[in-house]
Design a protein around this motif. Sequence first.
Motif, mmCIF file in Angstrom:
data_model
loop_
_atom_site.group_PDB
_atom_site.id
_atom_site.type_symbol
_atom_site.label_atom_id
_atom_site.label_comp_id
_atom_site.label_asym_id
_atom_site.label_seq_id
_atom_site.Cartn_x
_atom_site.Cartn_y
_atom_site.Cartn_z
ATOM 1 N N LEU A 113 0.807 -1.233 0.000
ATOM 2 C CA LEU A 113 0.000 0.000 0.000
ATOM 3 C C LEU A 113 0.836 1.276 0.000
ATOM 4 O O LEU A 113 0.398 2.304 -0.493
ATOM 5 C CB LEU A 113 -0.921 0.023 1.219
ATOM 6 C CG LEU A 113 -2.291 -0.609 1.054
ATOM 7 C CD1 LEU A 113 -3.030 -0.561 2.367
ATOM 8 C CD2 LEU A 113 -3.098 0.132 -0.008
ATOM 9 N N ARG A 114 2.024 1.181 0.585
ATOM 10 C CA ARG A 114 2.811 2.397 0.799
ATOM 11 C C ARG A 114 3.031 3.250 -0.471
ATOM 12 O O ARG A 114 2.757 4.447 -0.454
ATOM 13 C CB ARG A 114 4.139 2.045 1.474
ATOM 14 C CG ARG A 114 4.879 3.283 1.970
ATOM 15 C CD ARG A 114 6.030 2.947 2.854
ATOM 16 N NE ARG A 114 5.598 2.423 4.138
ATOM 17 C CZ ARG A 114 6.389 1.763 4.979
ATOM 18 N NH1 ARG A 114 7.636 1.527 4.655
ATOM 19 N NH2 ARG A 114 5.951 1.335 6.133
ATOM 20 N N PRO A 115 3.492 2.603 -1.569
ATOM 21 C CA PRO A 115 3.689 3.444 -2.768
ATOM 22 C C PRO A 115 2.399 4.095 -3.253
ATOM 23 O O PRO A 115 2.398 5.245 -3.714
ATOM 24 C CB PRO A 115 4.214 2.466 -3.826
ATOM 25 C CG PRO A 115 4.351 1.158 -3.184
ATOM 26 C CD PRO A 115 3.846 1.210 -1.808
ATOM 27 N N LEU A 116 1.326 3.324 -3.089
ATOM 28 C CA LEU A 116 0.031 3.852 -3.541
ATOM 29 C C LEU A 116 -0.414 5.038 -2.684
ATOM 30 O O LEU A 116 -0.913 6.057 -3.187
ATOM 31 C CB LEU A 116 -1.008 2.740 -3.442
ATOM 32 C CG LEU A 116 -2.085 2.808 -4.506
ATOM 33 C CD1 LEU A 116 -1.548 2.275 -5.812
ATOM 34 C CD2 LEU A 116 -3.287 2.037 -4.069
ATOM 35 N N ASN A 175 1.587 6.924 -0.996
ATOM 36 C CA ASN A 175 2.504 8.021 -1.326
ATOM 37 C C ASN A 175 2.019 8.767 -2.553
ATOM 38 O O ASN A 175 1.990 9.997 -2.585
ATOM 39 C CB ASN A 175 3.917 7.483 -1.581
ATOM 40 C CG ASN A 175 4.640 7.187 -0.289
ATOM 41 O OD1 ASN A 175 4.228 7.640 0.773
ATOM 42 N ND2 ASN A 175 5.712 6.414 -0.361
ATOM 43 N N LEU A 176 1.601 7.974 -3.559
ATOM 44 C CA LEU A 176 1.126 8.559 -4.814
ATOM 45 C C LEU A 176 -0.116 9.428 -4.572
ATOM 46 O O LEU A 176 -0.232 10.544 -5.068
ATOM 47 C CB LEU A 176 0.796 7.438 -5.807
ATOM 48 C CG LEU A 176 0.398 7.891 -7.203
ATOM 49 C CD1 LEU A 176 1.595 8.462 -7.943
ATOM 50 C CD2 LEU A 176 -0.186 6.732 -7.997
ATOM 51 N N LEU A 177 -1.014 8.853 -3.752
ATOM 52 C CA LEU A 177 -2.239 9.603 -3.414
ATOM 53 C C LEU A 177 -1.912 10.901 -2.697
ATOM 54 O O LEU A 177 -2.497 11.954 -2.963
ATOM 55 C CB LEU A 177 -3.137 8.749 -2.517
ATOM 56 C CG LEU A 177 -4.259 7.994 -3.218
ATOM 57 C CD1 LEU A 177 -4.916 7.037 -2.257
ATOM 58 C CD2 LEU A 177 -5.294 8.967 -3.765
ATOM 59 N N GLY A 178 -0.940 10.805 -1.793
ATOM 60 C CA GLY A 178 -0.498 11.985 -1.049
ATOM 61 C C GLY A 178 0.037 13.064 -1.965
ATOM 62 O O GLY A 178 -0.327 14.241 -1.857
ATOM 63 N N TYR A 179 0.856 12.659 -2.944
ATOM 64 C CA TYR A 179 1.419 13.606 -3.908
ATOM 65 C C TYR A 179 0.312 14.249 -4.747
ATOM 66 O O TYR A 179 0.343 15.448 -5.019
ATOM 67 C CB TYR A 179 2.446 12.926 -4.818
ATOM 68 C CG TYR A 179 3.767 12.627 -4.136
ATOM 69 C CD1 TYR A 179 4.450 13.630 -3.439
ATOM 70 C CD2 TYR A 179 4.337 11.362 -4.194
ATOM 71 C CE1 TYR A 179 5.651 13.356 -2.801
ATOM 72 C CE2 TYR A 179 5.537 11.079 -3.565
ATOM 73 C CZ TYR A 179 6.195 12.077 -2.868
ATOM 74 O OH TYR A 179 7.378 11.811 -2.235
ATOM 75 N N CYS A 180 -0.649 13.381 -5.139
ATOM 76 C CA CYS A 180 -1.766 13.890 -5.945
ATOM 77 C C CYS A 180 -2.531 14.969 -5.185
ATOM 78 O O CYS A 180 -2.861 16.022 -5.722
ATOM 79 C CB CYS A 180 -2.735 12.767 -6.310
ATOM 80 S SG CYS A 180 -2.094 11.761 -7.635
ATOM 81 N N CYS A 181 -2.831 14.662 -3.912
ATOM 82 C CA CYS A 181 -3.569 15.629 -3.074
ATOM 83 C C CYS A 181 -2.795 16.930 -2.956
ATOM 84 O O CYS A 181 -3.359 18.023 -3.039
ATOM 85 C CB CYS A 181 -3.810 15.056 -1.680
ATOM 86 S SG CYS A 181 -5.015 13.740 -1.714
ATOM 87 N N LEU A 182 -1.476 16.779 -2.790
ATOM 88 C CA LEU A 182 -0.616 17.953 -2.655
ATOM 89 C C LEU A 182 -0.662 18.799 -3.929
ATOM 90 O O LEU A 182 -0.808 20.028 -3.876
ATOM 91 C CB LEU A 182 0.817 17.489 -2.380
ATOM 92 C CG LEU A 182 1.791 18.567 -1.892
ATOM 93 C CD1 LEU A 182 1.437 19.014 -0.498
ATOM 94 C CD2 LEU A 182 3.214 18.051 -1.938
ATOM 95 N N LEU A 183 -0.573 18.108 -5.061
ATOM 96 C CA LEU A 183 -0.595 18.808 -6.351
ATOM 97 C C LEU A 183 -1.925 19.530 -6.562
ATOM 98 O O LEU A 183 -1.968 20.676 -6.991
ATOM 99 C CB LEU A 183 -0.374 17.816 -7.495
ATOM 100 C CG LEU A 183 1.088 17.491 -7.804
ATOM 101 C CD1 LEU A 183 1.162 16.379 -8.829
ATOM 102 C CD2 LEU A 183 1.799 18.727 -8.333
#
Lengths: 151, 164
Positions: free
Chosen positions: B17-20, B22-30
């Motif tokens: 789950l971690r990479p996913l 992380n990806l979600l976190g980056y998306c939210c940030l963007l």
Amino acid sequence: MKLHLLVLSLWVTAGCSTQQPRGPDFFAAQDQFAANRVIQITRFEGVEYDAMLGHVVESLLDLDCTLQETSKQFGVISARGGGRRYSGNLAMAHRYWAGCAGHKVTVTVTEATAGQLVVRATFFPPNPEADKTFQLLIERSIAQARAGEAS
Amino acid sequence: MRTSGKTDSRTLLQIKLRPLLNLLGYCCLLIGVAVQPAQAASFFPVDLTEASLQSRRFEQVRLNHLVSACLSVIQDIGFHVVETESAPVVIVASAQGRGFHTLTINVQPVDEDTGDYQVRLVLDSPILYPGWLAESRASSAQADFYQDFFKHLNKTYFTERAMQ
């Protein structure tokens, strides 16, 4: 698989929630504009511009409206429906449609060609019965004025 | 043994789950950065872009015909004339759609001898959109309105003149 579905549903939800809702589009029905004009416009011949403004005012008062704005230069008269509503026997007794209460009306008088005047009344909310009645009242007012002149 | 098995599967799930996440976190940030709320409205400096959107110049026209065309468009789109003034030429109209709207039209002479006039519109709209996107969305809707109004005004002016 479940995770993929979860991510997908989150993505779709996010997409839907950030979709721009449209503001009020006043031009959405522009295909109808020409057709509406035909209904709202009446042409009169042999009536003076000033006299026509008087007939418009008279007709609006017959509709139990309160005048709001008049401009002789631009040929605009606007009014608001009065507070009275006729119902039951009173409505039957009243010869014309008198449901102008709560309505707003803008009337413009323009000279189309020499000797021909165009009167356009727009009611809000739109009401075909109001359009007809207003035209009827104007015609009656003109007829009465002509009858008065003749006698 | 059972407990250890559970722990292993949890760790495995976390690793997967971690990479996913992380990806979600980056998306939210963007997304957060992209839709950063606009700065608080200020009176100065005056936004001239908006003024140019609201204005259109009409050349070789007659004032009365131009005002008549403006009134026709106002009636077409269901506005109700509230006030008019002949000098300076001002028309104030209102409408009730989704909320209450007020439209102010000002016709200014640029060169009366050649019949050049400038028409300026200001649509006073209520805030239609909640939250932090309100300002940008409302101004975009207004820009569309001005563009449509002028397009229709141009068409109406020439149609009405052609019929005379």
